[in-house]
Design an enzyme around this catalytic site. Structure first.
Site, mmCIF file in Angstrom:
data_model
loop_
_atom_site.group_PDB
_atom_site.id
_atom_site.type_symbol
_atom_site.label_atom_id
_atom_site.label_comp_id
_atom_site.label_asym_id
_atom_site.label_seq_id
_atom_site.Cartn_x
_atom_site.Cartn_y
_atom_site.Cartn_z
ATOM 1 N N SER A 8 0.848 -1.201 0.000
ATOM 2 C CA SER A 8 0.000 0.000 0.000
ATOM 3 C C SER A 8 0.877 1.242 0.000
ATOM 4 O O SER A 8 1.681 1.445 0.913
ATOM 5 C CB SER A 8 -0.895 0.011 1.237
ATOM 6 O OG SER A 8 -1.489 1.289 1.353
ATOM 7 N N HIS A 31 -1.301 -1.316 -4.100
ATOM 8 C CA HIS A 31 -2.587 -0.982 -3.487
ATOM 9 C C HIS A 31 -2.660 0.531 -3.270
ATOM 10 O O HIS A 31 -1.758 1.124 -2.675
ATOM 11 C CB HIS A 31 -2.679 -1.725 -2.155
ATOM 12 C CG HIS A 31 -3.973 -1.592 -1.442
ATOM 13 N ND1 HIS A 31 -5.073 -2.378 -1.730
ATOM 14 C CD2 HIS A 31 -4.357 -0.782 -0.420
ATOM 15 C CE1 HIS A 31 -6.074 -2.056 -0.921
ATOM 16 N NE2 HIS A 31 -5.671 -1.082 -0.111
ATOM 17 N N ASP A 33 -4.927 3.524 -1.758
ATOM 18 C CA ASP A 33 -6.036 3.837 -0.845
ATOM 19 C C ASP A 33 -6.598 5.219 -1.134
ATOM 20 O O ASP A 33 -5.928 6.230 -0.935
ATOM 21 C CB ASP A 33 -5.535 3.800 0.605
ATOM 22 C CG ASP A 33 -5.242 2.394 1.085
ATOM 23 O OD1 ASP A 33 -6.119 1.528 0.923
ATOM 24 O OD2 ASP A 33 -4.142 2.171 1.626
ATOM 25 N N MET A 35 -9.236 7.880 0.024
ATOM 26 C CA MET A 35 -10.071 8.256 1.182
ATOM 27 C C MET A 35 -10.599 9.665 0.980
ATOM 28 O O MET A 35 -9.861 10.549 0.537
ATOM 29 C CB MET A 35 -9.242 8.210 2.464
ATOM 30 C CG MET A 35 -8.544 6.883 2.702
ATOM 31 S SD MET A 35 -7.765 6.871 4.324
ATOM 32 C CE MET A 35 -6.807 5.341 4.230
ATOM 33 N N HIS A 64 -8.418 0.840 -3.816
ATOM 34 C CA HIS A 64 -9.327 0.600 -2.693
ATOM 35 C C HIS A 64 -10.036 1.909 -2.373
ATOM 36 O O HIS A 64 -9.422 2.831 -1.824
ATOM 37 C CB HIS A 64 -8.499 0.104 -1.494
ATOM 38 C CG HIS A 64 -9.284 -0.101 -0.244
ATOM 39 N ND1 HIS A 64 -8.682 -0.259 0.989
ATOM 40 C CD2 HIS A 64 -10.624 -0.198 -0.018
ATOM 41 C CE1 HIS A 64 -9.615 -0.431 1.911
ATOM 42 N NE2 HIS A 64 -10.801 -0.386 1.335
ATOM 43 N N MET A 66 -12.266 4.102 -0.338
ATOM 44 C CA MET A 66 -12.934 4.337 0.956
ATOM 45 C C MET A 66 -13.636 5.679 0.850
ATOM 46 O O MET A 66 -13.216 6.687 1.421
ATOM 47 C CB MET A 66 -11.891 4.312 2.080
ATOM 48 C CG MET A 66 -11.416 2.900 2.395
ATOM 49 S SD MET A 66 -9.863 2.879 3.304
ATOM 50 C CE MET A 66 -8.722 3.027 1.944
ATOM 51 N N ASP A 173 -6.544 -6.637 4.397
ATOM 52 C CA ASP A 173 -5.925 -5.307 4.371
ATOM 53 C C ASP A 173 -5.976 -4.704 5.771
ATOM 54 O O ASP A 173 -7.054 -4.504 6.323
ATOM 55 C CB ASP A 173 -6.705 -4.436 3.376
ATOM 56 C CG ASP A 173 -6.127 -3.031 3.224
ATOM 57 O OD1 ASP A 173 -5.016 -2.781 3.736
ATOM 58 O OD2 ASP A 173 -6.795 -2.194 2.591
ATOM 59 N N GLY A 175 -2.755 -4.085 9.015
ATOM 60 C CA GLY A 175 -1.974 -4.766 10.049
ATOM 61 C C GLY A 175 -1.347 -6.071 9.588
ATOM 62 O O GLY A 175 -0.998 -6.917 10.410
HETATM 63 O O1 5SP Z 1 -6.995 0.596 3.580
HETATM 64 C C1 5SP Z 1 -6.122 0.731 4.410
HETATM 65 C C2 5SP Z 1 -6.378 1.484 5.670
HETATM 66 O O2 5SP Z 1 -7.664 1.938 5.669
HETATM 67 C C3 5SP Z 1 -4.839 0.032 4.178
HETATM 68 O O3 5SP Z 1 -4.642 -0.279 2.832
HETATM 69 C C4 5SP Z 1 -3.594 0.542 4.853
HETATM 70 O O4 5SP Z 1 -2.807 1.302 3.991
HETATM 71 C C5 5SP Z 1 -2.782 -0.635 5.328
HETATM 72 O O5 5SP Z 1 -1.693 -0.171 6.045
HETATM 73 P P1 5SP Z 1 -0.911 -1.115 7.085
HETATM 74 O O6 5SP Z 1 -1.917 -1.532 8.136
HETATM 75 O O7 5SP Z 1 -0.403 -2.280 6.299
HETATM 76 O O8 5SP Z 1 0.150 -0.228 7.603
HETATM 77 FE FE FE2 Z 2 -6.554 -0.340 1.688
#
Ligand code: 5SP
Ligand code: FE2
Length: 222
Positions: A8, A31, A33, A35, A64, A66, A173, A175
């Site tokens: 990401s 990936h 994101d 937002m 992705h 959001m 996705d 952690g």
């Molecule tokens: O969509 C999301 C967060 O909302 C992810 O894609 C984060 O970017 C993942 O980041 P890490 O948890 O891997 O640091």
């Molecule tokens: Fe994501």
């Protein structure tokens, strides 16, 4: 089992995206994101940025969304050339209609579920999708801790995909690290998003370590 590692770029250096993309060329997809500060309490970037990333990225884009109102915005990301466009189930009234539009444009259609969103209403819609994203953190921020309580849901989706004989990628996705990726692989995930875990170290080494950790735990049936 095929294992896909999708770094990401939320965790990359925002002043050097082209260079950062070069550092993850051994990954499967990047990936991205998106937002909007409405669907989630954070703001990243939008379509013009993705159009430019698409031009310079050595690997395909996994977008992705959001955002609220994905009906309005998601097709533009597919038209920009993103390989996959994933919208949130919680944000859309007609998921099948939007998935069909994305597929018509030529993108893989994905549906994302927040940790508190049940999978059951969507299981019968699985043939309409190319991937399901089971969020393993609350969407909005990188660097959060993996939520193992989402694994029973992932397992139910994996079982439904297998029972229907579908080729639907199962993505997690949030952690994802070398310590948590095996838990998700064992529960049936095949596509792993990792932000901090990739960019905190040497990306190429982290990607290889994640791939190895996922493969050694992969689901026996897939
Ligand atoms: O969509 C999301 C967060 O909302 C992810 O894609 C984060 O970017 C993942 O980041 P890490 O948890 O891997 O640091
Ligand atoms: Fe994501």
């Amino acid at each position: 089992m095929t294992t896909r590692i999708n770094p990401s770029i939320l965790a990359a250096d925002f002043a050097n995206f082209e260079r950062e993309l070069g550092r993850i060329a051994t990954a499967d997809l990047v990936h991205v994101d998106i937002m909007d500060n409405h669907f989630v309490p954070n703001l990243t970037f939008g379509l013009p940025m993705v159009e430019r990333l698409q031009q310079v990225s050595p690997i395909p884009l996994d977008v992705h969304l959001m955002i609220d109102d994905p009906d309005r915005w998601a097709p533009g990301y597919a038209e920009a050339g993103a390989a996959s466009v994933t919208f949130h189930a919680e944000a859309v009234a007609d998921p099948v209609g939007l998935a069909r539009r994305l597929r018509e444009i030529g993108a893989r259609a994905g549906i994302a579920l927040k940790p508190g969103t049940a999978a059951e209403p969507y299981l019968e819609l699985l043939p309409e999708f190319d991937q399901v994203l089971v969020m393993t953190v609350e969407p909005g921020f990188g660097g959060q801790s993996f939520m193992p309580e989402t694994m029973p849901k992932l397992r139910r989706v994996a079982d439904a995909v297998r029972a229907a004989g579908l080729d639907v990628w199962l993505q997690v996705d949030g952690g994802v690290t070398v310590d948590t990726i095996g838990i998700a692989a064992e529960a049936g995930a095949d596509t792993f998003v990792a932000g901090s875990a990739v960019f905190r170290g040497v990306p190429e080494e982290q990607i290889a370590a994640l791939r190895a950790a996922a493969s050694s735990h992969g689901h026996a049936h897939r």
